[in-house]
Design an enzyme around this catalytic site. Structure first.
Site, PDB file in Angstrom:
ATOM      1  N   ASN A   1     -40.143  41.005 -45.682  1.00  0.00           N
ATOM      2  CA  ASN A   1     -40.615  39.804 -46.375  1.00  0.00           C
ATOM      3  C   ASN A   1     -39.564  38.703 -46.390  1.00  0.00           C
ATOM      4  O   ASN A   1     -39.841  37.548 -46.070  1.00  0.00           O
ATOM      5  CB  ASN A   1     -41.000  40.144 -47.822  1.00  0.00           C
ATOM      6  CG  ASN A   1     -42.464  40.520 -47.939  1.00  0.00           C
ATOM      7  OD1 ASN A   1     -43.287  40.084 -47.150  1.00  0.00           O
ATOM      8  ND2 ASN A   1     -42.776  41.346 -48.915  1.00  0.00           N
TER       9      ASN A   1
ATOM     10  N   ASP B   1     -40.004  36.805 -42.684  1.00  0.00           N
ATOM     11  CA  ASP B   1     -40.948  35.787 -43.147  1.00  0.00           C
ATOM     12  C   ASP B   1     -40.251  34.453 -43.416  1.00  0.00           C
ATOM     13  O   ASP B   1     -40.641  33.411 -42.908  1.00  0.00           O
ATOM     14  CB  ASP B   1     -41.652  36.239 -44.432  1.00  0.00           C
ATOM     15  CG  ASP B   1     -42.735  37.273 -44.148  1.00  0.00           C
ATOM     16  OD1 ASP B   1     -42.802  37.732 -43.004  1.00  0.00           O
ATOM     17  OD2 ASP B   1     -43.481  37.603 -45.079  1.00  0.00           O
TER      18      ASP B   1
ATOM     19  N   VAL C   1     -45.600  43.766 -54.178  1.00  0.00           N
ATOM     20  CA  VAL C   1     -44.581  42.802 -53.754  1.00  0.00           C
ATOM     21  C   VAL C   1     -44.920  42.260 -52.372  1.00  0.00           C
ATOM     22  O   VAL C   1     -44.730  41.076 -52.069  1.00  0.00           O
ATOM     23  CB  VAL C   1     -43.180  43.450 -53.766  1.00  0.00           C
ATOM     24  CG1 VAL C   1     -42.141  42.514 -53.176  1.00  0.00           C
ATOM     25  CG2 VAL C   1     -42.792  43.819 -55.193  1.00  0.00           C
TER      26      VAL C   1
ATOM     27  N   ASP D   1     -48.466  -4.284 -61.396  1.00  0.00           N
ATOM     28  CA  ASP D   1     -48.951  -3.182 -60.557  1.00  0.00           C
ATOM     29  C   ASP D   1     -48.678  -1.809 -61.168  1.00  0.00           C
ATOM     30  O   ASP D   1     -49.276  -0.812 -60.755  1.00  0.00           O
ATOM     31  CB  ASP D   1     -48.277  -3.220 -59.182  1.00  0.00           C
ATOM     32  CG  ASP D   1     -48.607  -4.481 -58.408  1.00  0.00           C
ATOM     33  OD1 ASP D   1     -49.769  -4.906 -58.463  1.00  0.00           O
ATOM     34  OD2 ASP D   1     -47.711  -5.040 -57.766  1.00  0.00           O
TER      35      ASP D   1
ATOM     36  N   ILE E   1     -47.798  39.588 -52.544  1.00  0.00           N
ATOM     37  CA  ILE E   1     -47.457  38.271 -53.103  1.00  0.00           C
ATOM     38  C   ILE E   1     -46.487  37.565 -52.166  1.00  0.00           C
ATOM     39  O   ILE E   1     -45.393  38.088 -51.912  1.00  0.00           O
ATOM     40  CB  ILE E   1     -46.820  38.421 -54.500  1.00  0.00           C
ATOM     41  CG1 ILE E   1     -47.780  39.131 -55.455  1.00  0.00           C
ATOM     42  CG2 ILE E   1     -46.422  37.056 -55.049  1.00  0.00           C
ATOM     43  CD1 ILE E   1     -47.153  39.533 -56.761  1.00  0.00           C
TER      44      ILE E   1
ATOM     45  N   ASP F   1     -51.183  -4.598 -53.176  1.00  0.00           N
ATOM     46  CA  ASP F   1     -50.911  -5.935 -53.679  1.00  0.00           C
ATOM     47  C   ASP F   1     -50.652  -6.847 -52.480  1.00  0.00           C
ATOM     48  O   ASP F   1     -50.241  -6.381 -51.409  1.00  0.00           O
ATOM     49  CB  ASP F   1     -49.686  -5.890 -54.592  1.00  0.00           C
ATOM     50  CG  ASP F   1     -49.422  -7.220 -55.262  1.00  0.00           C
ATOM     51  OD1 ASP F   1     -50.382  -7.870 -55.679  1.00  0.00           O
ATOM     52  OD2 ASP F   1     -48.240  -7.601 -55.372  1.00  0.00           O
TER      53      ASP F   1
ATOM     54  N   GLU G   1     -43.870  35.820 -52.093  1.00  0.00           N
ATOM     55  CA  GLU G   1     -42.886  35.308 -53.056  1.00  0.00           C
ATOM     56  C   GLU G   1     -42.012  34.192 -52.491  1.00  0.00           C
ATOM     57  O   GLU G   1     -41.436  33.406 -53.225  1.00  0.00           O
ATOM     58  CB  GLU G   1     -42.000  36.452 -53.582  1.00  0.00           C
ATOM     59  CG  GLU G   1     -41.032  37.057 -52.575  1.00  0.00           C
ATOM     60  CD  GLU G   1     -41.668  38.167 -51.760  1.00  0.00           C
ATOM     61  OE1 GLU G   1     -40.957  38.768 -50.950  1.00  0.00           O
ATOM     62  OE2 GLU G   1     -42.869  38.416 -51.926  1.00  0.00           O
TER      63      GLU G   1
ATOM     64  N   ASP H   1     -45.440  -4.351 -56.158  1.00  0.00           N
ATOM     65  CA  ASP H   1     -44.044  -4.602 -56.494  1.00  0.00           C
ATOM     66  C   ASP H   1     -43.844  -5.173 -57.883  1.00  0.00           C
ATOM     67  O   ASP H   1     -42.728  -5.223 -58.379  1.00  0.00           O
ATOM     68  CB  ASP H   1     -43.409  -5.550 -55.462  1.00  0.00           C
ATOM     69  CG  ASP H   1     -44.129  -6.892 -55.386  1.00  0.00           C
ATOM     70  OD1 ASP H   1     -45.160  -7.056 -56.072  1.00  0.00           O
ATOM     71  OD2 ASP H   1     -43.662  -7.773 -54.633  1.00  0.00           O
TER      72      ASP H   1
END
Length: 869
Positions: free
Chosen positions: A705, A709, A285, A615, A288, A332, A290, A611
Site C-alpha cells: 500500500n 501505491d 487496511v 465584487d 481503505i 467584472d 489511506e 477587483d
C-alpha cells in the site's frame, strides 16, 4: 436613509443638526446611541478549535481508525518495525490539519482588509469649530470637510461641493471618478453609482473640495453592508470536497462489511480468534486507500505551483479543480476585461470628414488638437522602468498620453507655452479653461462637454461636430470638445463670461477604458471549451455593451440588462431570461450575488472574477472567486479563492486548462489507487474463501500500500495536461468522479489484479509446497503489477502514442518503488522481517510474466476504444 432624494434642509431637520455641526456633548450622546464608526469584527475561532475542526471529515476519521487498528496490530505482534505504518498515518493526518488551519486563517483577511480601508481621521465641525478627530468617533449629523486626497470617513450627503470628484471604482465598478453635485435631488430608486450628491466611506476625493453631513456610520454604511454580506455568506463546498467525502463514506462502510464477513468466515472455519482478527484488520487496511487524501493534496499542491508559474495564485487547494469544472464565468469589466486605464483612441478636427485613430504619427492637425488639449490639463504622466504612470484625472492623462505618443511632451510644452491663468472645471459649466502664450499670442483654451462648449463657439462646423459626437458616443467613447480664443491682452478677470465666449471650435477627442487584447482571445477559448462568459459591472449599459460586443461576450440575440431592470424582475421572470442575458450594467453588490446564485440554481459551477470591494460578496458566494492581483483591493483578494497576479483575463483560460488537467490527474490517481486496493481485497477474500488462509501478512499488505501505491500515484498526479483537455464541455455539477466508465474500469482492473495475484499465490504454494513461497509469489506479482499499472493509467491513449518514458517523475517513482520491493524480496534480513523467502529463478520469471499481463491487457482495451476517458 434615502438622503440622496432629500433636500439639505429636510436632512438637517431629520438628523437634528446645523451647518455649524453638532456640539461635543450631543456627539458624545450619539456615539453611545450609534456606536463607533468602525466595521464589526467577525468572531474569530481559536487555533485549537480550527485545528480540531479539521478532523470532522469522514476520510480523516477513517485514517485515524486505520492508524488505531495498525497500532493495535503492532502491539499484538510486539514488533517495533510494525509501528511505522500507524505513525506515518498520524503524521499525514496532523500535517493535513495544519495545512487546513493555515488556509482558514487566510480566509479571515477579507474583513480585516475592509477595516484597513477605513479613514483613520476626519475633519469635523464641532461647536462651530473645525477639529481633527479619530474617524471612529464620527456620528450621524456630524459636518465633515473634504478635499483632494482625503479618504471619505463615512457615508455622507454633500452640503457644498466645488469641482468635486470621488474615486468610487472599488465600490461601483466605474473606472472614471464620479462627478459630484451638492445641489442635486435624485429619485429615491437612483442606483448607487448615480447618486451624485452623496459620498461613501472607503472611497477617496481626487479633485475639488466639499462639506457634507454624515448620514451613516459603521456597519450601516455601504462598505459596512458589504462587510455584513461577507460575514453572512456561506462558504461553498467544492465538488472535489463533496466527492472525496462521499468516497470516504463508501470505503469506510466497505471496510467494515468486509472485516465482518472475513471474521465470521474465519471463526466458522475454525481459525483462531486472534489470527482471523489480524487477517480481517489487514484486509480493512487494504480496503481503505489511506494514502488518497495526502496524495490528492499533493496533486493539488503541484497544481498550485503550476498555476503560480502562470500568475494564478490559489488560496484554497480544492479550488484548483473547481475552476477546471467552471461552466459560467461572471466577470467584472473594469480592470478585468478592460485595462482600467482611459485611453484616447479617436480624434476629430474641425473641417475634416471623419475621425482619425490615435497613433504615434498622427496628422499635423490632430497633433495641434492634442497640443491644445494637453495644455488644458492638470494631470501628469510619470514613467517607471518604461511603464507609463497616470497621475490625476483619467480623462486628462489619456490626452497627455496620446500627445506623448506624438512627441508632444508635457514638461516641454509647459515651459514653451507658460500658463498664466485658469478657470477650474466645475459640474455646472462642465468646462475647464486655461490661458497660455502660444507663439506670442495670448490664447484661452477651453475643453469640456460638447453640448456645453458648442453653445459658446462662433466658428466651426458645429453641425458636423454634433454628428461626430453622436457617432463616437454610440461606440461608448467618452467625448471631450476642445476650442480656443485668441485674446488681445491678458484677461483682467478669470471668469467664464470673459474667456469662455466667442470660441473657435478646434475638434473632439474620444476616449475609453479599452478591452485587453488578450481578453478577446481568452473569451473565444472559453466559449470553445463550453464556458459561458458573463459581464457584470457597475458601469453604464452603453459602455458595458460596447466592450462586451468587442470581446465577443454580447452576441446575436443576447441582452444587456441594467440593475434597475433586474430589480424590477421577479425570480420566475429572471429565471426564464437568465440564459439570454450576457451583460449586467449599473448593478449593486446584491445584484451580483443574485446573478451568481441564479446560475448556481441551474446546476452550473460559477466562477466570479473581479477587483473591487463591490465584487467581494459575489466572489465569496461563487463556487470559486477569482480576484485581480494588481488592481484588486485587499477585500476582493481576501474573499476570493484565487488571485490573478497579472490582472490578465487570459490567465483564467490557463487556470481553467490547468484545473481540468489536475482533475483528470486526480481521477487517474483515484482510479489507480482503488483498482489496486480492490485487487488486494479480492486476493485476501478469495484466498480465505477457497484456501482458508491469508495470502499476505498484514505487514506485506501495508508495505504494498505505502510503497507501490503512494509513489507512483503521486507521480501520476504530475502527468502533463493533455492537449485535448479544452476540447470538451465542462463537467456537469452532479457528475461523479467515477463517471464515463471509470468505476467499471476500476472494478474490472481490481478483479484482474486479484486473480493474477491469487494465481501467483497458488503457483507458489503448489510448486514449493510452502505457504511462505506462495506469499512471496503473491507479494511479487501484486507489487510489481501495481507499479507497472501506473503507466497504464497515464492516458486513454496507447503508451506508444503518449510515450512510455515521457513522464520523468513517474519513471523515477517506478524505479524507487521497484528498488524498495526488490530490497524486501532479495535482501535476506528484510526478507525475513517481512515473512518472505527466496524463490527459484524460474518462479521469478513466471511472476514477472504475470506482473506484465496488465500492460498487454490495457493496451488491447485502449486499441478497442473501451477505456474510460
Amino acid at each position: 436613509m434615502n438622503s440622496h432624494s432629500q433636500t439639505i434642509e429636510e436632512l438637517q431637520l431629520q438628523l437634528k443638526t446645523t451647518p455649524q455641526g453638532l456640539t461635543n456633548s450631543e456627539a458624545g450622546k450619539r456615539l453611545k446611541e450609534y456606536g463607533e464608526n468602525r466595521l464589526k469584527e467577525a468572531r474569530k475561532k481559536s487555533l485549537l478549535v480550527k485545528f480540531l475542526e479539521q478532523f470532522k471529515d469522514v476520510m480523516v476519521l477513517i485514517l485515524l481508525a486505520a492508524a488505531a487498528v495498525s497500532f493495535f496490530v503492532a502491539l499484538s505482534e510486539q514488533d517495533s518495525s510494525a509501528f511505522f505504518e500507524p505513525l506515518l498515518i498520524l503524521l499525514i493526518v496532523v500535517l493535513n490539519a495544519i495545512m487546513g488551519v493555515i488556509q482558514e486563517n487566510k480566509a479571515e483577511r477579507s474583513l480585516e482588509a475592509l477595516m484597513r480601508m477605513a479613514a483613520p481621521h476626519a475633519r469635523v465641525l464641532r461647536d462651530g469649530q473645525e477639529q481633527v478627530i479619530d474617524a471612529t468617533a464620527l456620528v450621524p449629523g456630524d459636518i465633515i470637510k473634504l478635499e483632494a486626497g482625503d479618504f471619505v470617513p463615512a457615508d455622507a450627503r454633500l452640503l457644498t461641493s466645488f469641482s468635486l470628484k470621488s474615486e468610487e471604482s472599488a465600490l461601483t465598478g466605474e473606472s472614471v471618478p464620479a462627478e459630484k453635485d451638492a445641489e442635486a435631488i435624485l429619485p429615491i430608486d437612483a442606483p448607487l453609482g448615480d447618486r451624485t450628491n452623496c459620498i461613501y466611506s472607503g472611497c477617496s476625493v481626487v479633485y475639488g473640495t466639499a462639506t457634507a453631513i454624515v448620514t451613516e456610520t459603521g456597519m450601516s454604511t455601504q462598505m459596512g453592508k458589504i462587510a455584513g454580506m461577507l460575514e453572512g455568506e456561506r462558504e461553498v463546498e467544492t465538488p472535489l470536497q463533496q466527492k472525496l467525502a462521499q468516497l470516504g463514506k463508501y470505503m469506510g462502510a466497505l471496510a467494515l462489511i468486509i472485516c465482518a464477513i472475513i471474521f465470521v468466515m474465519g471463526l466458522a472455519g475454525g481459525i483462531q480468534v486472534m489470527e482471523i482478527f489480524m487477517t480481517a484488520v489487514s484486509l480493512a487496511v487494504s480496503a481503505i486507500p489511506e494514502g488518497l487524501p495526502v496524495i490528492v493534496t499533493i496533486v493539488l499542491s503541484i497544481g498550485v505551483e503550476r498555476m503560480a508559474k502562470r500568475n494564478a495564485i490559489v488560496k484554497k487547494l480544492p479550488a484548483v479543480e473547481t475552476l477546471g469544472s467552471t461552466s459560467v464565468i461572471c466577470s467584472d469589466k473594469t480592470g478585468t476585461l478592460t485595462q482600467n486605464k482611459m485611453t484616447l483612441t479617436q480624434a476629430f478636427v474641425n473641417g475634416e470628414k471623419d475621425t482619425e485613430a490615435i497613433t504615434a504619427e498622427n496628422t499635423p492637425e490632430i497633433q495641434q488638437l492634442l497640443l491644445y488639449g494637453a495644455l488644458c490639463c492638470n494631470g501628469s504622466l510619470g514613467f517607471e522602468e518604461g511603464r507609463e504612470i497616470h497621475i490625476g484625472d483619467p480623462t486628462e492623462t489619456s490626452i497627455l498620453s496620446a500627445a506623448h505618443k506624438n512627441g508632444i511632451f508635457q514638461e516641454e510644452i509647459k515651459a514653451k507655452y507658460p500658463r498664466t491663468g485658469e478657470i477650474p472645471f466645475d459640474s455646472d459649466r462642465k468646462l475647464m479653461t486655461t490661458v497660455q502664450t502660444i507663439d506670442g499670442k495670448i490664447t484661452a483654451i477651453t475643453k469640456g462637454a460638447f453640448d456645453m462648449l458648442s453653445k459658446r463657439c462662433v466658428q466651426g462646423d458645429l453641425e458636423k461636430a454634433a454628428a461626430i459626437t453622436q457617432q463616437m458616443s454610440s461606440q461608448a467613447l467618452r467625448v471631450l470638445a476642445i476650442a480656443y480664443r485668441t485674446l488681445d491682452k491678458e484677461p483682467e478677470e478669470l471668469t467664464s463670461e470673459a474667456l469662455e465666449q466667442n470660441l473657435t471650435f478646434l475638434g473632439l477627442v474620444g476616449m475609453i477604458d479599452p478591452p485587453r487584447e488578450e481578453a478577446r482571445q481568452a473569451v473565444t477559448v472559453c466559449k470553445q471549451a463550453g464556458i459561458r462568459p458573463i459581464m457584470i459591472t457597475g458601469d453604464h449599459v452603453i459602455t458595458a455593451s460596447a466592450i462586451a460586443e468587442q470581446l465577443g461576450i454580447l452576441e446575436g440575440n443576447q441582452q444587456a440588462l441594467t440593475g434597475s431592470e433586474l430589480k424590477a424582475m421577479s425570480e420566475e421572470e429572471f429565471d426564464k431570461k437568465l440564459e439570454s442575458i450576457s451583460v449586467y450594467a449599473r448593478v449593486s453588490p446584491e445584484d451580483k450575488i443574485r446573478v451568481v446564485k441564479a446560475w448556481q440554481k441551474k446546476g452550473k459551477i460559477v466562477s466570479m472574477t473581479g477587483d473591487g470591494v463591490n465584487d467581494a460578496p459575489a466572489l465569496k458566494a461563487a463556487d470559486i472567486g477569482c480576484a485581480m492581483g494588481i488592481t484588486g483591493t485587499d477585500v476582493a483578494k481576501g474573499a476570493a479563492d484565487m488571485t490573478l497576479q497579472d490582472d490578465n483575463f487570459a490567465t483564467i483560460v490557463a487556470a481553467v486548462r490547468e484545473g481540468r488537467g489536475i482533475y483528470n490527474n486526480i481521477r487517474k490517481t483515484v482510479g489507480f489507487l482503488l483498482g489496486t486496493n480492490i485487487g488486494e481485497v479480492l486476493l485476501v477474500f478469495c484466498s480465505m474463501l477457497f484456501f482458508k488462509v491469508s495470502p499476505l501478512l498484514s505487514m506485506q499488505l501495508l508495505w504494498i500500500n505505502l510503497v507501490t501505491d503512494s509513489l507512483p500515484a503521486i507521480a501520476l498526479g504530475m502527468e502533463p495536461v493533455e492537449d485535448s483537455v479544452m476540447d470538451t464541455p465542462p463537467r456537469p455539477k452532479e457528475e461523479g468522479i467515477f463517471a464515463h466508465g471509470l468505476g467499471i474500469q476500476v472494478i474490472l482492473q481490481g478483479i484482474m489484479f486479484g486473480l493474477l495475484s491469487l494465481a501467483a499465490f497458488y503457483i507458489g504454494c503448489s510448486s514449493s509446497g510452502g505457504l511462505k513461497a506462495g506469499r512471496t509469489m503473491a507479494f511479487f506479482v501484486l507489487g510489481f503489477s501495481q507499479i507497472l499499472h501506473a503507466f497504464n493509467m497515464r492516458s486513454a491513449k496507447s503508451l506508444l502514442k503518449t510515450g512510455i518514458f515521457t513522464n520523468q517523475r513517474l519513471n523515477l517513482a517506478a524505479l524507487v518503488s521497484i528498488l524498495l520491493m526488490a530490497g524486501v524480496l532479495f535482501i535476506p534480513p528484510l526478507t525475513q522481517i517481512f515473512g518472505l523467502t527466496t524463490l527459484p529463478l524460474g518462479m521469478y520469471g513466471t511472476g514477472l510474466t504475470l506482473a506484465l499481463f496488465p500492460i498487454a491487457a490495457l493496451e488491447l482495451v485502449k486499441a478497442l476504444g473501451l477505456i474510460a476517458k
